[in-house]
Design a protein around this motif. Structure first.
Motif, PDB file in Angstrom:
ATOM      1  N   ASP A 166      33.630  47.619  45.453  1.00 60.57           N
ATOM      2  CA  ASP A 166      34.719  47.703  44.482  1.00 60.57           C
ATOM      3  C   ASP A 166      35.973  47.043  45.033  1.00 60.57           C
ATOM      4  O   ASP A 166      36.151  46.922  46.252  1.00 60.57           O
ATOM      5  CB  ASP A 166      35.033  49.172  44.172  1.00 60.57           C
ATOM      6  CG  ASP A 166      33.993  49.813  43.278  1.00 60.57           C
ATOM      7  OD1 ASP A 166      33.356  49.076  42.499  1.00 60.57           O
ATOM      8  OD2 ASP A 166      33.812  51.045  43.368  1.00 60.57           O
ATOM      9  N   GLY A 167      36.836  46.655  44.097  1.00 62.73           N
ATOM     10  CA  GLY A 167      38.145  46.165  44.494  1.00 62.73           C
ATOM     11  C   GLY A 167      38.985  47.302  45.064  1.00 62.73           C
ATOM     12  O   GLY A 167      38.479  48.394  45.349  1.00 62.73           O
ATOM     13  N   ASP A 168      40.260  47.074  45.196  1.00 65.55           N
ATOM     14  CA  ASP A 168      41.131  48.027  45.889  1.00 65.55           C
ATOM     15  C   ASP A 168      41.945  48.878  44.919  1.00 65.55           C
ATOM     16  O   ASP A 168      42.270  48.448  43.807  1.00 65.55           O
ATOM     17  CB  ASP A 168      42.065  47.271  46.829  1.00 65.55           C
ATOM     18  CG  ASP A 168      41.294  46.581  47.943  1.00 65.55           C
ATOM     19  OD1 ASP A 168      40.690  47.293  48.759  1.00 65.55           O
ATOM     20  OD2 ASP A 168      41.274  45.337  47.979  1.00 65.55           O
ATOM     21  N   TYR A 201      47.260  39.277  42.654  1.00 61.17           N
ATOM     22  CA  TYR A 201      46.514  40.478  42.297  1.00 61.17           C
ATOM     23  C   TYR A 201      45.953  40.299  40.890  1.00 61.17           C
ATOM     24  O   TYR A 201      46.689  40.024  39.945  1.00 61.17           O
ATOM     25  CB  TYR A 201      47.440  41.693  42.350  1.00 61.17           C
ATOM     26  CG  TYR A 201      46.884  42.953  41.726  1.00 61.17           C
ATOM     27  CD1 TYR A 201      45.786  43.600  42.271  1.00 61.17           C
ATOM     28  CD2 TYR A 201      47.489  43.505  40.592  1.00 61.17           C
ATOM     29  CE1 TYR A 201      45.295  44.772  41.693  1.00 61.17           C
ATOM     30  CE2 TYR A 201      47.004  44.672  40.017  1.00 61.17           C
ATOM     31  CZ  TYR A 201      45.902  45.297  40.571  1.00 61.17           C
ATOM     32  OH  TYR A 201      45.410  46.445  40.004  1.00 61.17           O
ATOM     33  N   CYS A 205      43.109  45.896  52.205  1.00 67.33           N
ATOM     34  CA  CYS A 205      42.503  45.277  51.026  1.00 67.33           C
ATOM     35  C   CYS A 205      41.401  44.286  51.414  1.00 67.33           C
ATOM     36  O   CYS A 205      41.392  43.727  52.510  1.00 67.33           O
ATOM     37  CB  CYS A 205      43.569  44.549  50.212  1.00 67.33           C
ATOM     38  SG  CYS A 205      44.793  45.642  49.484  1.00 67.33           S
ATOM     39  N   VAL A 212      39.438  38.540  48.089  1.00 74.14           N
ATOM     40  CA  VAL A 212      38.598  37.929  47.064  1.00 74.14           C
ATOM     41  C   VAL A 212      38.757  36.422  47.222  1.00 74.14           C
ATOM     42  O   VAL A 212      39.862  35.897  47.135  1.00 74.14           O
ATOM     43  CB  VAL A 212      39.029  38.364  45.650  1.00 74.14           C
ATOM     44  CG1 VAL A 212      38.162  37.686  44.598  1.00 74.14           C
ATOM     45  CG2 VAL A 212      38.950  39.882  45.514  1.00 74.14           C
ATOM     46  N   LEU A 250      33.380  38.338  40.102  1.00 76.56           N
ATOM     47  CA  LEU A 250      33.969  39.625  39.757  1.00 76.56           C
ATOM     48  C   LEU A 250      33.219  40.188  38.554  1.00 76.56           C
ATOM     49  O   LEU A 250      32.968  39.473  37.589  1.00 76.56           O
ATOM     50  CB  LEU A 250      35.451  39.494  39.411  1.00 76.56           C
ATOM     51  CG  LEU A 250      36.420  39.113  40.533  1.00 76.56           C
ATOM     52  CD1 LEU A 250      37.857  39.245  40.032  1.00 76.56           C
ATOM     53  CD2 LEU A 250      36.216  39.982  41.766  1.00 76.56           C
ATOM     54  N   VAL A 272      43.484  39.543  45.761  1.00 71.86           N
ATOM     55  CA  VAL A 272      42.943  40.903  45.727  1.00 71.86           C
ATOM     56  C   VAL A 272      42.697  41.269  44.272  1.00 71.86           C
ATOM     57  O   VAL A 272      43.273  40.676  43.360  1.00 71.86           O
ATOM     58  CB  VAL A 272      43.890  41.920  46.384  1.00 71.86           C
ATOM     59  CG1 VAL A 272      44.007  41.671  47.867  1.00 71.86           C
ATOM     60  CG2 VAL A 272      45.256  41.906  45.719  1.00 71.86           C
ATOM     61  N   THR A 273      41.830  42.269  44.084  1.00 68.88           N
ATOM     62  CA  THR A 273      41.540  42.702  42.725  1.00 68.88           C
ATOM     63  C   THR A 273      41.551  44.218  42.638  1.00 68.88           C
ATOM     64  O   THR A 273      41.493  44.917  43.659  1.00 68.88           O
ATOM     65  CB  THR A 273      40.197  42.145  42.232  1.00 68.88           C
ATOM     66  OG1 THR A 273      40.071  42.374  40.830  1.00 68.88           O
ATOM     67  CG2 THR A 273      39.017  42.798  42.953  1.00 68.88           C
ATOM     68  N   ASN A 292      37.129  46.327  39.211  1.00 67.90           N
ATOM     69  CA  ASN A 292      36.226  45.183  39.336  1.00 67.90           C
ATOM     70  C   ASN A 292      35.349  45.330  40.577  1.00 67.90           C
ATOM     71  O   ASN A 292      35.820  45.806  41.618  1.00 67.90           O
ATOM     72  CB  ASN A 292      37.004  43.864  39.469  1.00 67.90           C
ATOM     73  CG  ASN A 292      37.640  43.426  38.170  1.00 67.90           C
ATOM     74  OD1 ASN A 292      37.098  43.674  37.099  1.00 67.90           O
ATOM     75  ND2 ASN A 292      38.783  42.779  38.254  1.00 67.90           N
ATOM     76  N   ILE A 302      33.530  43.279  43.510  1.00 67.62           N
ATOM     77  CA  ILE A 302      33.538  41.973  44.183  1.00 67.62           C
ATOM     78  C   ILE A 302      32.111  41.705  44.641  1.00 67.62           C
ATOM     79  O   ILE A 302      31.556  42.443  45.450  1.00 67.62           O
ATOM     80  CB  ILE A 302      34.488  41.975  45.398  1.00 67.62           C
ATOM     81  CG1 ILE A 302      35.883  42.449  44.993  1.00 67.62           C
ATOM     82  CG2 ILE A 302      34.556  40.579  46.019  1.00 67.62           C
ATOM     83  CD1 ILE A 302      36.786  42.771  46.175  1.00 67.62           C
TER      84      ILE A 302
END
Length: 443
Positions: free
Chosen positions: A252-254, A268, A297, A300, A306, A328-329, A333, A335
């Motif tokens: 997962d993203g952050d 972001y 983080c 990406v 994504l 970053v995402t 989302n 990754i």
């Protein structure tokens, strides 16, 4: 088609309007027509809506002839608050939020306080006002008030409106009714074409990533309910198992909150940037280098996939374009950085297929907002062709979808031109830039 000009003009005295035909007036709305606004029940007062009298909200405004409304109001509320009705044929003009939207009441109805009601009179024909009011009144509103999407009765009363003789109003309305109907019909044809192209594009992708390119290849049961039969040689594999190498990712993203954002720094991106197979550039959030380190983080990188956990359609994906550095995402989302044996373009096409998106919708959970977890998403099985076949399918789909996308873009350009033409035609007719008094409709 070109139209004649009026033989004689005079200075209107209004900067944005310029010259107008001789014999046309330019008056403040308050001096040439009567208008009034409706009434809205207090918040929480649902008892006023227990009747069967049509009551128009600003969200109802838009159709040329308004016959149905989302809510109904009671006669007791009408009597108690002395609400004035909008008679059949009245012009309904939105003065808040969707400022400038208009409809003609096709049946007698009541409205909320955000709608100004103009009735036909000896000076004003509502069919003509339908075209004129959205052009003239917003032009007179001060920049900050209109920018805030709000007008008030004082601004409307003091707004200057161009006023041709009533017989010319009839001629202008008849001309614009016919000509805008022709343009709207062409726009509708373009919109139908776009929908057909998009459906064909989706069907082409779904067919290619689930059945391959060779219609004569032997098929077998995939063992995956939502996939059905697949070509022999295609192997079932869970999505998360496509990222087993040390340099691969399926995480997962952050968790980045609004307080963590800044005006500059590392880009972001959120679920709003994830289209159905394509990256959408919208918004521009950032976090600082310091925040990136503090939150630990994940980078990406260009080429990463994504996948969205939420928002319709759930499970859609995109590849991060090469023109970005790392970013970053959000936690919404996944990754996905697959192993080298798997084509990222093929995976993205696969995740854009109708069958996959339908499966994700079935697996999603939630009450207020549907969501699919990373574990559920990662456990979903797909059937992957050998690497060389993946690349062949990608090459085919790249060429075919690009051709369809070009046709869609051409149709969208056509719609934009028609809409510009429509607006120009209306503006020219209602401000006297063209003379349509002798216009006759042709079949």
């Amino acid at each position: 088609m070109t139209y004649p000009r009026y033989p004689k003009h005079r200075d209107s005295g209004v900067e944005w309007l310029g010259d107008v035909p001789e014999g046309w007036g330019v008056k403040k709305v308050g001096f040439c027509c009567d208008f009034y606004t409706g009434w809205t029940p207090p918040t929480g007062d649902e008892s006023s809506y227990d009747g069967d009298l049509p009551w128009a909200n600003i969200s109802d405004i838009g159709p040329k002839f308004l016959t149905e409304t989302a809510k109904r109001i009671s006669m007791s509320a009408v009597r108690k608050h002395k609400i004035r009705i909008a008679p059949n044929g009245s012009l309904l003009f939105s003065i808040k939020l969707s400022v400038g939207q208009v409809s003609i009441a096709a049946v007698p109805m009541y409205t909320n306080e955000a709608i100004a009601i103009f009735q036909s009179s000896a000076n004003i024909l509502s069919r003509w006002a339908y075209y004129t009011v959205p052009i003239c009144i917003p032009k007179n509103a001060s920049e900050n008030i209109y920018g805030a999407k709000m007008l008030n009765q004082y601004l409307i009363k003091s707004a200057k409106i161009v006023l041709p003789p009533i017989e010319e109003q009839h001629a202008i309305a008849a001309f614009l009714d016919a000509e805008t109907a022709r343009i709207d019909a062409l726009i509708a044809e373009y919109e139908t074409l776009i929908e057909l192209l998009k459906e064909k594009r989706q069907a082409l992708i779904s067919q290619a990533v689930t059945k391959g390119l060779n219609p004569d290849v032997p098929m077998k049961d995939s063992g995956v309910e939502w996939l059905g039969e697949v070509p022999e040689g295609w192997k079932p594999i869970p999505l998360h198992s496509m990222s087993s190498d040390s340099n691969s990712l399926f995480i997962d993203g952050d968790w980045i909150e609004s307080k963590d954002l800044s005006d500059t720094g590392i880009r972001y991106i959120t679920t709003g940037n994830v289209g159905e197979g394509f990256y959408k550039e919208q918004g521009a959030g950032f976090i600082s280098e310091e925040t990136f380190v503090d939150l630990r983080c994940t980078k990406v990188k260009p080429g990463d996939i994504l996948i969205s956990h939420l928002n319709i359609p759930i499970g859609r994906s995109c590849i991060i374009p090469e023109f970005f550095g790392y970013m970053v995402t959000s936690v919404d989302n996944v990754i996905f950085r697959p192993d080298r044996d798997f084509s990222r373009q093929f995976i993205t096409y696969m995740l854009s297929s109708k069958a996959h998106l339908a499966n994700m919708e079935n697996l999603a959970r939630g009450t207020t907002m549907q969501r699919i977890s990373r574990s559920t998403l990662g456990s979903a099985k797909f059937c992957m062709p050998p690497p060389e076949e993946q690349h062949a399918i990608v090459a085919f789909l790249d060429a075919e979808t690009a051709r369809m996308d070009t046709l869609v873009q051409e149709a969208e350009n056509g719609i934009n031109l028609l809409r510009e033409r429509r607006m120009t035609l209306i503006s020219d007719a209602v401000t006297g830039k063209i003379d349509v008094r002798d216009w006759k409709e042709t079949m």
